[in-house]
Design a protein around this motif. Structure first.
Motif, PDB file in Angstrom:
ATOM      1  N   MET A  12       0.816  -1.295   0.028  1.00 38.89           N
ATOM      2  CA  MET A  12      -0.022   0.111  -0.075  1.00 38.89           C
ATOM      3  C   MET A  12       0.853   1.211   0.087  1.00 38.89           C
ATOM      4  SD  MET A  12      -3.303  -0.684   2.480  1.00 38.89           S
ATOM      5  CE  MET A  12      -2.613  -1.653   3.608  1.00 38.89           C
ATOM      6  N   ALA A  13       2.167   0.999  -0.545  1.00 37.97           N
ATOM      7  CA  ALA A  13       2.931   2.263  -0.613  1.00 37.97           C
ATOM      8  C   ALA A  13       2.666   3.433  -1.179  1.00 37.97           C
ATOM      9  CB  ALA A  13       4.315   1.586  -1.273  1.00 37.97           C
ATOM     10  N   LEU A  14       1.770   3.405  -2.249  1.00 37.04           N
ATOM     11  CA  LEU A  14       1.147   4.484  -2.989  1.00 37.04           C
ATOM     12  C   LEU A  14       0.116   5.244  -1.989  1.00 37.04           C
ATOM     13  CD1 LEU A  14       1.283   6.030  -5.587  1.00 37.04           C
ATOM     14  CD2 LEU A  14      -0.698   4.682  -6.419  1.00 37.04           C
ATOM     15  N   TYR A  15      -0.482   4.646  -1.261  1.00 36.11           N
ATOM     16  CA  TYR A  15      -1.292   5.282  -0.553  1.00 36.11           C
ATOM     17  C   TYR A  15      -0.759   6.206   0.776  1.00 36.11           C
ATOM     18  CZ  TYR A  15      -4.987   6.086   3.295  1.00 36.11           C
ATOM     19  OH  TYR A  15      -5.591   6.637   4.381  1.00 36.11           O
ATOM     20  N   TYR A  16       0.164   5.437   1.500  1.00 34.28           N
ATOM     21  CA  TYR A  16       0.983   5.999   2.454  1.00 34.28           C
ATOM     22  C   TYR A  16       1.880   7.017   1.713  1.00 34.28           C
ATOM     23  CZ  TYR A  16      -0.564   2.120   5.617  1.00 34.28           C
ATOM     24  OH  TYR A  16      -1.188   1.400   5.985  1.00 34.28           O
ATOM     25  N   ALA A  17       2.322   7.062   0.615  1.00 34.54           N
ATOM     26  CA  ALA A  17       2.907   8.168  -0.001  1.00 34.54           C
ATOM     27  C   ALA A  17       2.351   9.544  -0.081  1.00 34.54           C
ATOM     28  CB  ALA A  17       3.699   7.854  -1.267  1.00 34.54           C
ATOM     29  N   LEU A  18       0.870   9.192  -0.385  1.00 32.94           N
ATOM     30  CA  LEU A  18       0.053  10.481  -0.240  1.00 32.94           C
ATOM     31  C   LEU A  18      -0.513  11.042   1.210  1.00 32.94           C
ATOM     32  CD1 LEU A  18      -2.480   9.211  -2.927  1.00 32.94           C
ATOM     33  CD2 LEU A  18      -0.724  10.870  -3.306  1.00 32.94           C
ATOM     34  N   LEU A  19      -0.657   9.919   2.157  1.00 34.47           N
ATOM     35  CA  LEU A  19      -0.928   9.979   3.377  1.00 34.47           C
ATOM     36  C   LEU A  19       0.013  10.799   4.418  1.00 34.47           C
ATOM     37  CD1 LEU A  19      -3.337   9.756   5.310  1.00 34.47           C
ATOM     38  CD2 LEU A  19      -2.313   7.622   6.088  1.00 34.47           C
TER      39      LEU A  19
END
Length: 430
Positions: A12-19
């Motif tokens: 879920m790296a992409l989401y955490y990069a946004l979060l």
């Protein structure tokens, strides 16, 4: 975000990069959850665009309402998870394929599809099933070798992304998911469709009718683009769901939230069933019936947080003292408990044994300490009372295991058990 990316092995790296940058503005729960809400909202707007192209504005309005009232969509739109981002990438992927078949000279469509296919595994690993469903749909409409090759490029990009994730240890994920049984299927339906059997059965009847109409219309469609428009929602909804259960026979992944994007496809399939050719004026009646079937479950799914974790937080807040400490054997329990703690307005910050961050800091992977290391930290903490919070995974009980290495000087004063195997233990120093 980096500790979460490492803890999830990049899935879920992409989401955490946004979060990460999003949460620098505020860590208020409403702000944290707003990111998911906005991602789902943009996904629904894009979905409405796809429906309008294929089914017209009036049917698109019904279909968007159906998606917005889906139990699993409503639930996950209000949670700080990656599935809103998954939904957006899946919807944009279908939007791009629809444009690519209808407008072969469109320079944006194929790059947009390839980008979504590449990024989806980094939003969530199981989302590669959605890409497989998209490519299978392309193959079924017989568009010609050139289009099939371009679609296959997208699947190849997704597989390459999965190889990167597997090399980082993604295979460790999903250990809490059990093999497919009638019990797990029933739980899946309750979480994905409706907890009310009568409503779920009514929606199943509507989906069967819509499927029959979609297949019949596809058989009569003269061009690949029109055939694609007739069956895309069938493959997007039912097809991708079937793939989840097929994949689950190899490695269990049949979790309702993993298939959240399929619910949007099912909404499109239901909307396609509302198309009229006889001018009888039944569309508002049939659309209203579908909404009646969806709304009760959506209202339940839209409740903020988990009743289980809220009950656990309330049990603690009823008796917590300013000098109490907390400890979390394992990492699964800390984040949902802290979210419930904030919702319950738990008050003053309390220290967490084995962590530099106090309770309420919303960091999931706060500590990688073993039970022995945590017990040693507890013996040095000298806290008069310690609240242990745990949630068993994979048929192990982290609290019982931890209590076997508990340092001398602590007694179990009280113990609570909640649904979903959430447990709270109050330790008191002798």
């Amino acid at each position: 975000p980096w500790t979460s990316i490492q803890g999830e092995h990049g899935t879920m790296a992409l989401y955490y990069a946004l979060l990460g940058p999003w949460s620098t503005i505020s860590t208020d729960l409403r702000w944290i959850r707003l990111l998911s809400f906005l991602l789902v909202a943009v996904a629904l707007v894009t979905f409405c665009s796809v429906l309008t192209r294929r089914l017209g504005a009036r049917v698109a309005a019904w279909g968007t309402l159906f998606a917005a009232c889906s139990t699993i969509v409503v639930r996950l739109a209000g949670e700080a998870r990656a599935f809103g981002l998954v939904a957006l990438l899946v919807v944009v992927g279908w939007w791009a394929l629809d444009r690519a078949l209808d407008r072969p000279d469109d320079r944006l469509a194929w790059p947009a599809f390839w980008a979504c296919a590449l990024l989806l595994p980094f939003a969530h690993g199981v989302a590669i099933i959605q890409v497989a469903s998209q490519v299978l749909t392309i193959a079924c409409v017989r568009p010609g070798r050139r289009v099939v090759v371009r679609a296959a490029i997208g699947l190849g990009l997704s597989l390459a992304a999965m190889l990167v994730l597997w090399s980082s240890g993604i295979s460790a994920e999903g250990t809490f998911v059990g093999p497919t049984t009638w019990g797990t299927v029933d739980l899946f339906v309750q979480n994905f469709v409706s907890p009310y059997p009568v409503l779920a059965l009514g929606l199943a009847v509507a989906l069967v009718a819509a499927t029959w109409r979609s297949v019949r219309s596809a058989a009569l469609a003269p061009t690949p683009a029109e055939r694609f428009g007739e069956i895309m929602f069938l493959f997007w909804g039912l097809g991708s769901l079937a793939m989840v259960f097929v994949a689950s026979e190899v490695r269990p992944v049949a979790v309702a939230r993993y298939a959240m994007a399929s619910a949007i496809g099912l909404a499109g399939l239901l909307a396609a069933g509302l198309r009229q050719r006889d001018g009888t004026g039944l569309r508002p009646v049939l659309g209203g019936v579908v909404l009646v079937l969806l709304l009760p479950s959506a209202l339940v799914g839209g409740q903020t947080g988990s009743a289980t974790w809220s009950a656990a937080a309330e049990a603690v807040t009823a008796d917590v003292r300013p000098d109490d400490a907390f400890a979390f054997p394992g990492h699964d329990a800390r984040l949902p408990f802290e979210a419930a703690w904030r919702d319950a307005e738990g008050g003053a910050e309390h220290r967490v044994v084995g962590s530099t961050r106090p309770i309420g800091s919303l960091q999931r992977y706060a500590s990688t300490a073993t039970d022995a290391e945590l017990a040693d930290a507890l013996s040095r903490a000298a806290a008069p009372r310690v609240w242990l919070v745990g949630q068993p995974r994979a048929r192990t009980d982290p609290l019982d295991t931890f209590l076997t290495v508990l340092p001398e000087g602590y007694d179990v004063a009280e113990r609570w058990s909640f649904p979903s195997d959430v447990q709270v233990v109050l330790l008191v120093r002798e």
